[in-house]
Write a protein that holds these residues in place. Structure first.
Motif, PDB file in Angstrom:
ATOM      1  N   ALA A 424       0.836  -1.208   0.000  1.00 44.24           N
ATOM      2  CA  ALA A 424       0.000   0.000   0.000  1.00 44.24           C
ATOM      3  C   ALA A 424       0.867   1.253   0.000  1.00 44.24           C
ATOM      4  O   ALA A 424       0.626   2.191  -0.778  1.00 44.24           O
ATOM      5  N   GLN A 425       1.881   1.277   0.837  1.00 44.19           N
ATOM      6  CA  GLN A 425       2.745   2.450   0.922  1.00 44.19           C
ATOM      7  C   GLN A 425       3.526   2.666  -0.367  1.00 44.19           C
ATOM      8  O   GLN A 425       3.625   3.790  -0.877  1.00 44.19           O
ATOM      9  N   GLU A 426       4.088   1.597  -0.916  1.00 49.16           N
ATOM     10  CA  GLU A 426       4.909   1.730  -2.122  1.00 49.16           C
ATOM     11  C   GLU A 426       4.083   2.210  -3.317  1.00 49.16           C
ATOM     12  O   GLU A 426       4.538   3.064  -4.096  1.00 49.16           O
ATOM     13  N   LEU A 427       2.888   1.675  -3.466  1.00 48.68           N
ATOM     14  CA  LEU A 427       2.064   2.079  -4.610  1.00 48.68           C
ATOM     15  C   LEU A 427       1.547   3.501  -4.453  1.00 48.68           C
ATOM     16  O   LEU A 427       1.373   4.221  -5.448  1.00 48.68           O
ATOM     17  N   GLN A 428       1.290   3.912  -3.220  1.00 50.08           N
ATOM     18  CA  GLN A 428       0.909   5.309  -3.000  1.00 50.08           C
ATOM     19  C   GLN A 428       2.042   6.239  -3.409  1.00 50.08           C
ATOM     20  O   GLN A 428       1.840   7.228  -4.126  1.00 50.08           O
ATOM     21  N   LEU A 429       3.247   5.921  -2.967  1.00 47.62           N
ATOM     22  CA  LEU A 429       4.396   6.787  -3.233  1.00 47.62           C
ATOM     23  C   LEU A 429       4.790   6.780  -4.709  1.00 47.62           C
ATOM     24  O   LEU A 429       5.272   7.787  -5.231  1.00 47.62           O
ATOM     25  N   SER A 430       4.591   5.658  -5.397  1.00 48.62           N
ATOM     26  CA  SER A 430       4.934   5.590  -6.815  1.00 48.62           C
ATOM     27  C   SER A 430       3.885   6.251  -7.697  1.00 48.62           C
ATOM     28  O   SER A 430       4.153   6.548  -8.861  1.00 48.62           O
ATOM     29  N   GLY A 431       2.686   6.466  -7.142  1.00 45.03           N
ATOM     30  CA  GLY A 431       1.603   7.039  -7.934  1.00 45.03           C
ATOM     31  C   GLY A 431       0.854   6.018  -8.769  1.00 45.03           C
ATOM     32  O   GLY A 431      -0.039   6.392  -9.544  1.00 45.03           O
ATOM     33  N   GLU A 432       1.166   4.723  -8.594  1.00 44.47           N
ATOM     34  CA  GLU A 432       0.499   3.706  -9.409  1.00 44.47           C
ATOM     35  C   GLU A 432      -0.949   3.469  -8.980  1.00 44.47           C
ATOM     36  O   GLU A 432      -1.831   3.269  -9.818  1.00 44.47           O
ATOM     37  N   ALA A 433      -1.194   3.464  -7.678  1.00 44.22           N
ATOM     38  CA  ALA A 433      -2.546   3.256  -7.153  1.00 44.22           C
ATOM     39  C   ALA A 433      -2.542   3.560  -5.667  1.00 44.22           C
ATOM     40  O   ALA A 433      -1.511   3.428  -4.999  1.00 44.22           O
ATOM     41  N   VAL A 434      -3.697   3.936  -5.155  1.00 42.18           N
ATOM     42  CA  VAL A 434      -3.856   4.158  -3.721  1.00 42.18           C
ATOM     43  C   VAL A 434      -4.840   3.128  -3.174  1.00 42.18           C
ATOM     44  O   VAL A 434      -6.024   3.133  -3.526  1.00 42.18           O
ATOM     45  N   PHE A 435      -4.312   2.215  -2.375  1.00 36.95           N
ATOM     46  CA  PHE A 435      -5.120   1.307  -1.564  1.00 36.95           C
ATOM     47  C   PHE A 435      -5.000   1.762  -0.113  1.00 36.95           C
ATOM     48  O   PHE A 435      -3.972   2.315   0.290  1.00 36.95           O
ATOM     49  N   SER A 436      -6.034   1.510   0.680  1.00 34.66           N
ATOM     50  CA  SER A 436      -5.914   1.649   2.129  1.00 34.66           C
ATOM     51  C   SER A 436      -5.776   0.252   2.718  1.00 34.66           C
ATOM     52  O   SER A 436      -5.721  -0.743   1.982  1.00 34.66           O
ATOM     53  N   ALA A 461      -7.284  -3.260 -13.710  1.00 32.60           N
ATOM     54  CA  ALA A 461      -6.295  -4.243 -14.137  1.00 32.60           C
ATOM     55  C   ALA A 461      -4.876  -3.762 -13.832  1.00 32.60           C
ATOM     56  O   ALA A 461      -4.031  -4.538 -13.357  1.00 32.60           O
ATOM     57  N   GLN A 462      -4.596  -2.493 -14.098  1.00 32.86           N
ATOM     58  CA  GLN A 462      -3.267  -1.948 -13.816  1.00 32.86           C
ATOM     59  C   GLN A 462      -2.965  -1.978 -12.323  1.00 32.86           C
ATOM     60  O   GLN A 462      -1.822  -2.260 -11.911  1.00 32.86           O
ATOM     61  N   ALA A 463      -3.958  -1.683 -11.503  1.00 34.95           N
ATOM     62  CA  ALA A 463      -3.736  -1.652 -10.053  1.00 34.95           C
ATOM     63  C   ALA A 463      -3.411  -3.036  -9.516  1.00 34.95           C
ATOM     64  O   ALA A 463      -2.483  -3.202  -8.705  1.00 34.95           O
ATOM     65  N   ILE A 464      -4.161  -4.057  -9.936  1.00 37.31           N
ATOM     66  CA  ILE A 464      -3.884  -5.413  -9.455  1.00 37.31           C
ATOM     67  C   ILE A 464      -2.545  -5.911  -9.991  1.00 37.31           C
ATOM     68  O   ILE A 464      -1.784  -6.593  -9.281  1.00 37.31           O
ATOM     69  N   ALA A 465      -2.211  -5.549 -11.230  1.00 40.04           N
ATOM     70  CA  ALA A 465      -0.896  -5.909 -11.764  1.00 40.04           C
ATOM     71  C   ALA A 465       0.219  -5.252 -10.949  1.00 40.04           C
ATOM     72  O   ALA A 465       1.267  -5.867 -10.690  1.00 40.04           O
ATOM     73  N   ALA A 466      -0.013  -4.002 -10.512  1.00 43.99           N
ATOM     74  CA  ALA A 466       0.991  -3.307  -9.693  1.00 43.99           C
ATOM     75  C   ALA A 466       1.150  -3.988  -8.339  1.00 43.99           C
ATOM     76  O   ALA A 466       2.271  -4.094  -7.806  1.00 43.99           O
ATOM     77  N   VAL A 467       0.050  -4.465  -7.754  1.00 47.66           N
ATOM     78  CA  VAL A 467       0.134  -5.206  -6.490  1.00 47.66           C
ATOM     79  C   VAL A 467       0.981  -6.459  -6.673  1.00 47.66           C
ATOM     80  O   VAL A 467       1.863  -6.767  -5.851  1.00 47.66           O
TER      81      VAL A 467
END
Length: 474
Positions: A424-436, A461-467
Motif C-alpha cells: 500500500a505504501q509503495e504504490l501510494q508513493l509511486s503514484g500507481e494506485a492508492v489502496f488503504s 487491471a493496472q492496479a492489481i498488476a501493480a500489487v
C-alpha cells in the motif's frame, strides 16, 4: 482612503481569475495524470503566514493558488485512488462553487433563492428514498454530523421535549448497531451524553447485523433497567461494504417501539444504481432517519451530507430555538419559514445544496446511478482478478464497491499484514494506485473502495498488476 476589500484593479483581478480558472480546468481535465504525491518541504514551508507572505494582492494569490495549492490534494480525483471512500468531484462542482462563493449566502434561514434550492434537493432525496410527504431534512457537513442530528431527534422522541431543558437524568438509553458500524455512531452517542458504553455491538454475518442477537440484546437491556431507544442500521459498512437487512431491522424496531436510523454514508445511493445493487437497500424507506453523503457516491464537492427524518415534528422539537433577533416575519427577507437553523446545530450554513442541484441539473439521476453501478462492476472485476491470481485471496465477498484482499495468502498472518502494508505504501508513493488497509481476521489486508466515476476497467487491471509486481519484487 477606502477601506473596501474589493479588488483595486478590477481588470487585473479579472485576468488573474481567468488564468486561475484555466489552471483549474487543466487540472480537472488531466486528473488521470495527477496521482497523489507527498507535499515538498519547500511548499509546506511556503504555507506559513508570516513576514512578506501576506498582503500580496489578488493577482499574487491567484499565482500561488495555481502553483502551491492546486497540485497538492489527496489525489482522490485520480481514477486509481481506491483508498477510503473519498468523493471525486464533478465538473459541475467547479461551476457551482464559483456561484456559491460569489453569492456568499447564509442558509440558516430567511427568504432567498438558495433556501428554495435546498428545499428542492431535500424533496428530491425524500422521493428517492421513499420517505413520506412531510418528512424533513437538512444538508450538513457529512454523515457524522447527520448522525448526531438524527440521534438527537430520536432521544427527544423517546424522552419528550422537556429533556432539552432538564437533560436525560438517570435514564440509561441504549442503542444497537452492527460490529462494522462506522465510528460516527459511537461519537454521536458520546457527544449527546448517552455514552459509548451504551452502544451495543451486535454480531454480523455477510448479510449484516444478526436479527436474533439484536432482539436478545434489547431484551437483556430492558431486563437490566435500561431504556433501548434506537437501532442503527448500516447501508455499506466502511470496512467491508456490508449492508444490513433493513427490512428485518425495520420489523424489529416496529415491534420493540424503537427508532430506526440508517447510516447510508455512501451505500444509500445504491438506490439509484438499478438491479442488483438497489436491492441492497430495500427497506430504507421504512427508516425513521437516514444519514448519507452527497460528496461520496454522488461525487459532488466536499462537504455535503444529508439527514432525512420521517417525523418533521420530532426533528423540529429537537432543535428549534429562535431568539428575538431571529424572529420570522410574514413579509420581506425575514420571511421564508421554515428556517433550516431550526433543524440542526448551525445558524451559519454554506450553500451546499447548490452542489447537488447543479449535479442533478447537469447529469440527472440516471447518469449518476449508472456511474454508481459501474463502480460496483469495477469492484467485482477486481475481485475476479484477485481470485484469478494464484497467491492473492479475497478476505470477504465483494458486495458493492469494496474489494478487500491479501496479496499473498501463503504467508503467515503477520507476514501477510507486513506485505500488504508495504505494498500500500509503495504504490501510494509511486503514484500507481492508492489502496488503504483494514484488519480482517487478524490480517492487515489491502482495501479498495471504488467511488470514482473516472475509474475504468484498465485502471483496475493496472492496479492489481501493480500489487502483484510489488509482491513479487520482494
Amino acid at each position: 482612503m477606502t477601506h473596501s476589500l474589493d479588488p483595486e484593479d478590477a481588470a487585473g483581478f479579472r485576468r488573474a481569475a481567468h488564468e486561475l480558472l484555466d489552471a483549474c480546468l487543466d487540472r480537472l481535465e488531466g486528473a488521470r495524470d495527477h496521482p497523489w504525491q507527498p507535499v515538498p518541504g519547500s511548499v509546506k514551508a511556503g504555507y506559513r503566514l508570516d513576514g512578506d507572505d501576506t498582503g500580496q494582492g489578488e493577482a499574487a494569490l491567484a499565482r500561488r493558488l495555481a502553483s502551491d495549492v492546486l497540485p497538492h490534494g489527496t489525489g482522490n480525483t485520480h481514477p486509481r485512488f481506491f483508498g477510503w471512500v473519498h468523493g471525486t468531484g464533478l465538473a459541475s462542482g467547479l461551476l457551482s462553487e464559483m456561484v456559491a462563493a460569489t453569492m456568499n449566502a447564509n442558509l440558516g434561514g430567511r427568504d432567498h433563492g438558495a433556501v428554495y434550492i435546498e428545499r428542492a434537493v431535500i424533496d428530491w432525496a425524500r422521493g428517492v428514498f421513499g420517505f413520506p410527504e412531510g418528512a424533513s431534512g437538512v444538508l450538513v457537513t457529512g454523515t457524522s454530523q447527520a448522525t448526531v442530528i438524527a440521534l438527537a431527534a430520536a432521544r427527544v422522541c423517546a424522552l419528550g421535549p422537556q429533556m432539552r431543558r432538564t437533560g436525560q437524568g438517570a435514564v440509561r438509553l441504549t442503542a444497537y448497531a452492527g460490529t462494522g458500524a462506522h465510528n460516527a455512531v459511537k461519537k454521536a452517542l458520546e457527544l449527546l451524553g448517552i455514552g459509548a458504553d451504551n452502544l451495543r455491538a451486535i454480531p454480523e454475518t455477510d448479510r449484516g447485523m444478526d436479527p436474533v442477537a439484536l432482539r436478545a440484546a434489547i431484551a437483556a437491556d430492558r431486563a437490566a433497567g435500561a431504556r433501548p431507544f434506537a437501532v442503527i442500521g448500516t447501508a455499506g459498512s466502511v470496512g467491508l461494504g456490508r449492508f444490513d437487512d433493513l427490512r428485518a431491522l425495520a420489523d424489529i424496531a416496529r415491534d420493540e417501539g424503537l427508532w430506526l436510523h440508517v447510516d447510508g454514508a455512501f451505500g444509500a445511493w445504491a438506490r439509484l444504481a438499478g438491479d442488483p445493487w438497489q436491492g441492497l437497500v430495500a427497506g430504507i424507506e421504512r427508516a425513521d432517519s437516514l444519514a448519507c453523503d452527497f460528496h461520496k457516491w454522488m461525487y459532488v464537492p466536499y462537504d455535503c451530507g444529508l439527514v432525512l427524518i420521517r417525523d418533521e415534528t420530532a426533528h423540529r422539537a429537537a432543535f428549534a430555538a429562535r431568539p428575538s433577533y431571529l424572529e420570522g416575519q410574514d413579509r420581506g427577507l425575514a420571511g421564508g419559514d421554515p428556517w433550516f437553523c431550526d433543524y440542526g446545530t448551525d445558524l451559519s450554513r454554506g450553500n451546499r445544496a447548490l452542489r447537488v442541484w447543479s449535479a442533478l441539473v447537469a447529469y440527472g439521476p440516471e447518469r449518476l446511478g449508472a456511474a454508481i453501478a459501474d463502480n460496483c462492476a469495477r469492484a467485482a472485476q477486481m475481485g475476479a482478478l484477485v481470485r484469478a491470481d494464484p497467491h492473492m485471496r479475497p478476505m470477504a465477498p465483494v458486495i458493492s464497491n469494496l474489494c478487500v484482499f491479501t496479496a499473498d495468502a501463503r504467508l503467515s498472518p503477520e507476514a501477510q499484514g507486513d506485505l500488504n502494508t508495504r505494498i500500500a505504501q509503495e504504490l501510494q508513493l509511486s503514484g500507481e494506485a492508492v489502496f488503504s488497509t483494514v484488519t480482517i481476521d487478524g490480517i492487515t489486508a489491502l482495501r479498495a473502495a471504488i467511488a470514482n466515476h473516472r475509474t475504468r476497467a484498465e485502471d483496475v487491471a493496472q492496479a492489481i498488476a501493480a500489487v502483484a509486481r510489488a509482491r513479487d519484487a520482494g
